[in-house]
Design a protein around this motif. Structure first.
Motif, PDB file in Angstrom:
ATOM      1  N   ASP A   1      36.952 108.251  -9.353  1.00 26.82           N
ATOM      2  CA  ASP A   1      38.181 107.818 -10.608  1.00 26.82           C
ATOM      3  C   ASP A   1      40.016 106.878  -9.986  1.00 26.82           C
ATOM      4  O   ASP A   1      40.425 107.545  -9.095  1.00 26.82           O
ATOM      5  N   PRO A   2      39.759 106.016 -11.788  1.00 27.82           N
ATOM      6  CA  PRO A   2      40.977 104.897 -11.636  1.00 27.82           C
ATOM      7  C   PRO A   2      41.668 105.591 -11.225  1.00 27.82           C
ATOM      8  O   PRO A   2      42.992 104.683 -10.622  1.00 27.82           O
ATOM      9  N   ALA A   3      42.611 106.985 -10.886  1.00 31.32           N
ATOM     10  CA  ALA A   3      43.949 107.711 -11.446  1.00 31.32           C
ATOM     11  C   ALA A   3      44.093 107.453 -10.204  1.00 31.32           C
ATOM     12  O   ALA A   3      45.130 107.396  -9.194  1.00 31.32           O
ATOM     13  N   ALA A   4      43.269 108.301  -9.556  1.00 31.88           N
ATOM     14  CA  ALA A   4      43.224 109.083  -8.134  1.00 31.88           C
ATOM     15  C   ALA A   4      43.407 107.490  -7.111  1.00 31.88           C
ATOM     16  O   ALA A   4      44.653 107.442  -6.393  1.00 31.88           O
ATOM     17  N   LEU A   5      42.349 106.346  -7.370  1.00 30.19           N
ATOM     18  CA  LEU A   5      42.573 105.353  -6.350  1.00 30.19           C
ATOM     19  C   LEU A   5      43.264 104.807  -6.424  1.00 30.19           C
ATOM     20  O   LEU A   5      44.334 104.060  -6.053  1.00 30.19           O
ATOM     21  N   ALA A   6      43.905 103.732  -7.830  1.00 32.18           N
ATOM     22  CA  ALA A   6      45.093 103.901  -8.763  1.00 32.18           C
ATOM     23  C   ALA A   6      46.745 104.510  -7.257  1.00 32.18           C
ATOM     24  O   ALA A   6      47.985 103.674  -7.276  1.00 32.18           O
ATOM     25  N   SER A   7      46.601 105.630  -8.033  1.00 31.37           N
ATOM     26  CA  SER A   7      47.948 106.555  -7.204  1.00 31.37           C
ATOM     27  C   SER A   7      47.229 106.495  -5.600  1.00 31.37           C
ATOM     28  O   SER A   7      48.707 105.992  -4.664  1.00 31.37           O
ATOM     29  N   TRP A   8      46.494 105.921  -4.845  1.00 30.32           N
ATOM     30  CA  TRP A   8      46.557 105.897  -3.111  1.00 30.32           C
ATOM     31  C   TRP A   8      47.060 104.315  -3.087  1.00 30.32           C
ATOM     32  O   TRP A   8      47.545 104.699  -1.948  1.00 30.32           O
ATOM     33  N   LEU A   9      46.507 103.955  -4.501  1.00 28.89           N
ATOM     34  CA  LEU A   9      46.639 101.898  -3.294  1.00 28.89           C
ATOM     35  C   LEU A   9      47.858 101.599  -3.789  1.00 28.89           C
ATOM     36  O   LEU A   9      48.407 100.243  -3.574  1.00 28.89           O
ATOM     37  N   ALA A  10      49.151 102.691  -4.469  1.00 33.29           N
ATOM     38  CA  ALA A  10      50.315 101.786  -5.486  1.00 33.29           C
ATOM     39  C   ALA A  10      50.765 101.342  -4.182  1.00 33.29           C
ATOM     40  O   ALA A  10      51.398 100.374  -4.685  1.00 33.29           O
TER      41      ALA A  10
ATOM     42  N   GLN B   1      41.136 119.388  15.367  1.00 32.80           N
ATOM     43  CA  GLN B   1      41.144 120.627  14.570  1.00 32.80           C
ATOM     44  C   GLN B   1      41.390 121.315  13.898  1.00 32.80           C
ATOM     45  O   GLN B   1      42.356 120.833  13.121  1.00 32.80           O
ATOM     46  N   GLU B   2      41.104 121.339  12.054  1.00 36.10           N
ATOM     47  CA  GLU B   2      41.225 122.536  11.799  1.00 36.10           C
ATOM     48  C   GLU B   2      42.244 122.807  11.484  1.00 36.10           C
ATOM     49  O   GLU B   2      42.771 124.213  12.251  1.00 36.10           O
ATOM     50  N   ALA B   3      43.830 122.116  10.764  1.00 38.41           N
ATOM     51  CA  ALA B   3      44.635 123.473  10.896  1.00 38.41           C
ATOM     52  C   ALA B   3      45.515 123.235   9.502  1.00 38.41           C
ATOM     53  O   ALA B   3      46.705 123.825   8.890  1.00 38.41           O
ATOM     54  N   GLY B   4      44.612 124.484   8.572  1.00 34.91           N
ATOM     55  CA  GLY B   4      45.722 124.972   7.614  1.00 34.91           C
ATOM     56  C   GLY B   4      44.719 124.227   6.330  1.00 34.91           C
ATOM     57  O   GLY B   4      43.874 123.843   5.675  1.00 34.91           O
ATOM     58  N   PRO B   5      44.571 124.696   4.956  1.00 32.70           N
ATOM     59  CA  PRO B   5      44.341 124.615   3.670  1.00 32.70           C
ATOM     60  C   PRO B   5      44.520 122.620   3.360  1.00 32.70           C
ATOM     61  O   PRO B   5      45.656 122.165   4.027  1.00 32.70           O
ATOM     62  N   ALA B   6      43.260 122.502   1.993  1.00 36.11           N
ATOM     63  CA  ALA B   6      43.631 121.047   1.823  1.00 36.11           C
ATOM     64  C   ALA B   6      44.774 121.073   0.945  1.00 36.11           C
ATOM     65  O   ALA B   6      45.381 121.682   0.283  1.00 36.11           O
ATOM     66  N   LYS B   7      45.886 119.633   1.088  1.00 34.37           N
ATOM     67  CA  LYS B   7      46.988 119.166   0.305  1.00 34.37           C
ATOM     68  C   LYS B   7      46.302 118.311  -0.426  1.00 34.37           C
ATOM     69  O   LYS B   7      45.378 117.492  -0.065  1.00 34.37           O
ATOM     70  N   ILE B   8      46.190 118.463  -1.800  1.00 36.40           N
ATOM     71  CA  ILE B   8      47.110 117.388  -2.671  1.00 36.40           C
ATOM     72  C   ILE B   8      47.979 116.376  -2.781  1.00 36.40           C
ATOM     73  O   ILE B   8      48.960 116.371  -2.729  1.00 36.40           O
ATOM     74  N   TYR B   9      47.195 115.247  -2.410  1.00 34.64           N
ATOM     75  CA  TYR B   9      48.002 114.202  -2.284  1.00 34.64           C
ATOM     76  C   TYR B   9      47.603 112.855  -2.890  1.00 34.64           C
ATOM     77  O   TYR B   9      46.437 112.957  -3.427  1.00 34.64           O
ATOM     78  N   ARG B  10      48.494 112.393  -3.750  1.00 27.16           N
ATOM     79  CA  ARG B  10      48.071 111.642  -4.940  1.00 27.16           C
ATOM     80  C   ARG B  10      46.623 111.596  -5.608  1.00 27.16           C
ATOM     81  O   ARG B  10      45.620 110.419  -5.374  1.00 27.16           O
ATOM     82  N   LEU B  11      46.504 112.554  -5.966  1.00 27.77           N
ATOM     83  CA  LEU B  11      45.686 113.017  -6.907  1.00 27.77           C
ATOM     84  C   LEU B  11      44.284 113.175  -5.445  1.00 27.77           C
ATOM     85  O   LEU B  11      43.088 113.214  -6.114  1.00 27.77           O
ATOM     86  N   VAL B  12      43.870 113.035  -4.411  1.00 24.96           N
ATOM     87  CA  VAL B  12      43.055 113.210  -3.578  1.00 24.96           C
ATOM     88  C   VAL B  12      43.468 114.352  -2.311  1.00 24.96           C
ATOM     89  O   VAL B  12      44.934 113.951  -1.957  1.00 24.96           O
TER      90      VAL B  12
END
Ligand SMILES: CC(C)(COP(=O)(O)OP(=O)(O)OC[C@H]1O[C@@H](n2cnc3c(N)ncnc32)[C@H](O)[C@@H]1OP(=O)(O)O)[C@@H](O)C(=O)NCCC(=O)NCCS
Length: 151
Positions: free
Chosen positions: A34-43, A131-142
């Motif tokens: 997803d270009p938006a997710a990638l752009a935000s992650w790479l910003a 170990q897993e430590a809780g539910p997923a968080k949304i970070y920069r669309l990922v």
């Protein structure tokens, strides 16, 4: 041969190249091309963006060199959180991330540490005793998957 060392601001351009290639090529399960997710992650992964991380005294930044080139970048902070752990595609599955993670765990020392994993790296961290430590968080669309380990 793999050598883990403290990174220096002069490493920022090579680190930026590793981060951009690692995220773009290895983390497709996360950004799904997803270009938006990638752009935000790479910003903030430009040489200038990476360079700024060195100004923050809370960060300890490491690089792993393999065959004389920077093959992976890692970092943790004074909250005992691992905030960076990315290997270059051409150095994947050669023991680089394992060596870098072991070096970060050793530098952190005894106590609980945390990180937010990618979907891509989850099996890697589970195999390393995290170990897993809780539910997923949304970070920069990922999504980020909270994990912890008692070191
Ligand atoms: C998954 C990933 C983290 C593994 O790092 P790596 O440097 O390639 O892997 P290593 O050589 O250090 O191997 C570590 C483990 O990966 C697994 N592994 C190794 N070779 C593998 C292969 N060919 N296929 C699948 N898994 C493999 C094994 O569990 C291995 O542990 P073992 O040697 O005890 O069996 C890395 O390849 C990756 O995709 N990184 C993308 C960036 C990312 O998501 N970073 C995390 C941010 S939170």
């Amino acid at each position: 041969m793999i050598n883990v060392r403290r990174a220096a601001p002069e490493d920022a351009p090579a680190m930026s190249a590793v981060l951009i290639a690692s995220i773009t090529e290895l983390c497709a399960a996360d950004h799904r091309d997803d270009p938006a997710a990638l752009a935000s992650w790479l910003a903030n992964k430009t040489p200038e963006g990476v360079g700024q991380w060195f100004a923050n005294p809370a960060n300890t930044i490491l690089v792993a060199e393999r065959d004389g080139e920077i093959a992976a970048c890692g970092a943790f902070n004074t909250d005992r959180m691992i905030i960076l752990n990315y290997v270059a595609p051409n150095h994947r599955f050669r023991g680089v991330s394992k060596a870098l993670l072991a070096a970060m765990e050793a530098a952190l020392g005894p106590g609980e540490a945390t990180l937010d994993s990618t979907l891509t790296a989850r099996p890697f961290y589970l195999a390393a005793g995290w170990q897993e430590a809780g539910p997923a968080k949304i970070y920069r669309l990922v999504d980020g998957y909270p994990m912890r380990k008692l070191l």
